[in-house]
Design a protein around this motif. Structure first.
Motif, short mmCIF file in Angstrom:
data_model
loop_
_atom_site.label_atom_id
_atom_site.label_comp_id
_atom_site.label_asym_id
_atom_site.label_seq_id
_atom_site.Cartn_x
_atom_site.Cartn_y
_atom_site.Cartn_z
N ARG A 43 -7.07 6.19 -17.99
CA ARG A 43 -7.07 6.13 -19.06
C ARG A 43 -8.40 6.30 -20.19
O ARG A 43 -8.25 6.14 -21.28
N ALA A 44 -9.16 5.90 -19.22
CA ALA A 44 -10.30 5.20 -20.40
C ALA A 44 -11.05 7.00 -20.32
O ALA A 44 -11.42 7.18 -19.61
N ALA A 45 -11.70 6.83 -21.41
CA ALA A 45 -12.89 8.27 -21.71
C ALA A 45 -14.17 8.21 -21.23
O ALA A 45 -14.85 6.64 -20.77
N GLY A 46 -14.10 9.15 -20.37
CA GLY A 46 -15.10 9.02 -18.79
C GLY A 46 -15.35 8.50 -18.02
O GLY A 46 -16.12 8.87 -16.68
N VAL A 47 -14.47 8.11 -17.42
CA VAL A 47 -13.56 7.87 -15.74
C VAL A 47 -13.64 9.07 -15.11
O VAL A 47 -12.64 9.63 -15.65
N TYR A 48 -14.66 9.05 -14.15
CA TYR A 48 -14.35 10.10 -12.60
C TYR A 48 -13.83 9.93 -11.62
O TYR A 48 -13.43 10.74 -11.48
N ARG A 49 -14.48 8.43 -11.61
CA ARG A 49 -13.87 8.67 -10.35
C ARG A 49 -13.98 6.66 -9.90
O ARG A 49 -14.44 6.50 -10.22
N ILE A 50 -12.58 6.82 -9.51
CA ILE A 50 -11.93 5.65 -8.99
C ILE A 50 -11.50 5.10 -7.67
O ILE A 50 -11.15 5.66 -7.03
N ASN A 51 -11.98 4.31 -7.37
CA ASN A 51 -12.20 3.77 -5.18
C ASN A 51 -11.49 2.17 -5.46
O ASN A 51 -12.36 1.73 -6.21
N VAL A 52 -10.41 2.04 -4.94
CA VAL A 52 -9.45 0.71 -4.92
C VAL A 52 -9.85 0.77 -2.83
O VAL A 52 -9.24 1.21 -2.28
N TYR A 53 -10.70 -0.40 -2.99
CA TYR A 53 -10.60 -0.64 -1.27
C TYR A 53 -9.99 -2.14 -1.04
O TYR A 53 -10.42 -3.55 -0.92
N ALA A 54 -8.31 -2.39 -1.43
CA ALA A 54 -8.12 -3.44 -1.00
C ALA A 54 -8.78 -4.34 0.12
O ALA A 54 -7.98 -5.69 -0.40
N ALA A 55 -8.46 -4.20 1.11
CA ALA A 55 -8.96 -4.42 2.32
C ALA A 55 -10.28 -5.61 2.04
O ALA A 55 -10.16 -6.54 2.48
N GLN A 56 -11.21 -4.72 0.95
CA GLN A 56 -12.85 -5.44 1.13
C GLN A 56 -12.10 -6.22 -0.39
O GLN A 56 -13.15 -6.61 -0.69
N ARG A 57 -11.15 -6.25 -0.93
CA ARG A 57 -11.18 -6.47 -2.35
C ARG A 57 -12.38 -6.27 -3.12
O ARG A 57 -12.83 -7.45 -4.49
N ARG A 58 -12.81 -5.09 -3.11
CA ARG A 58 -13.51 -4.75 -4.08
C ARG A 58 -12.66 -3.10 -4.94
O ARG A 58 -11.79 -2.84 -4.78
N LEU A 59 -13.08 -2.74 -6.11
CA LEU A 59 -13.41 -1.44 -7.35
C LEU A 59 -14.22 -1.09 -7.53
O LEU A 59 -15.26 -1.31 -7.72
N ALA A 60 -14.58 0.71 -7.31
CA ALA A 60 -15.48 1.46 -7.81
C ALA A 60 -15.15 2.22 -8.62
O ALA A 60 -13.83 2.50 -8.52
N VAL A 61 -16.37 2.12 -9.80
CA VAL A 61 -15.34 3.15 -10.81
C VAL A 61 -17.00 3.82 -10.84
O VAL A 61 -17.74 3.09 -11.58
N ARG A 62 -16.62 5.41 -11.59
CA ARG A 62 -17.83 6.26 -11.69
C ARG A 62 -17.45 6.34 -13.05
O ARG A 62 -15.98 6.97 -13.50
N PHE A 63 -18.88 6.68 -13.87
CA PHE A 63 -18.37 7.46 -15.13
C PHE A 63 -19.25 7.54 -15.82
O PHE A 63 -20.34 7.63 -15.54
N ASP A 64 -18.66 8.68 -17.24
CA ASP A 64 -19.88 9.32 -17.70
C ASP A 64 -20.67 8.26 -18.87
O ASP A 64 -19.74 8.25 -19.63
N VAL A 65 -21.45 8.04 -18.91
CA VAL A 65 -22.12 6.42 -19.79
C VAL A 65 -22.44 7.67 -21.35
O VAL A 65 -22.69 6.46 -22.00
N HIS A 66 -22.32 8.50 -21.74
CA HIS A 66 -22.56 9.51 -23.04
C HIS A 66 -20.63 9.68 -23.65
O HIS A 66 -21.23 10.26 -24.54
N VAL A 67 -20.00 9.13 -22.51
CA VAL A 67 -18.55 9.48 -23.16
C VAL A 67 -18.30 8.14 -24.25
O VAL A 67 -18.47 6.69 -23.00
#
Length: 67
Positions: A43-67
């Motif tokens: 729902r956040a403007a500019g976010v285009y990729r989200i990866n949740v790595y539950a086993a590693q307890r990590r979250l990676a988010v790619r987003f457009d910095v200009h949005v």
């Protein structure tokens, strides 16, 4: 534990323009939480990729910095 307590335990592991990687507390590293996190972030403007790595307890988010 409430949401504020959990939020305080989320650690930024890497940050650069358009990319953020977080370490998550174990309490929110399960399938239902991953769906909720992804749904909210999409729902956040500019976010285009989200990866949740539950086993590693990590979250990676790619987003457009200009949005």
């Amino acid at each position: 534990m409430n949401a504020d307590d959990l939020a305080r335990r989320i650690l930024v592991r890497h940050r650069e323009a358009g990319y953020l990687r977080l370490e998550l507390p174990p309490e929110i590293c399960h399938a239902l939480a991953a769906v909720s996190i992804e749904t909210a972030l999409r729902r956040a403007a500019g976010v285009y990729r989200i990866n949740v790595y539950a086993a590693q307890r990590r979250l990676a988010v790619r987003f457009d910095v200009h949005v």
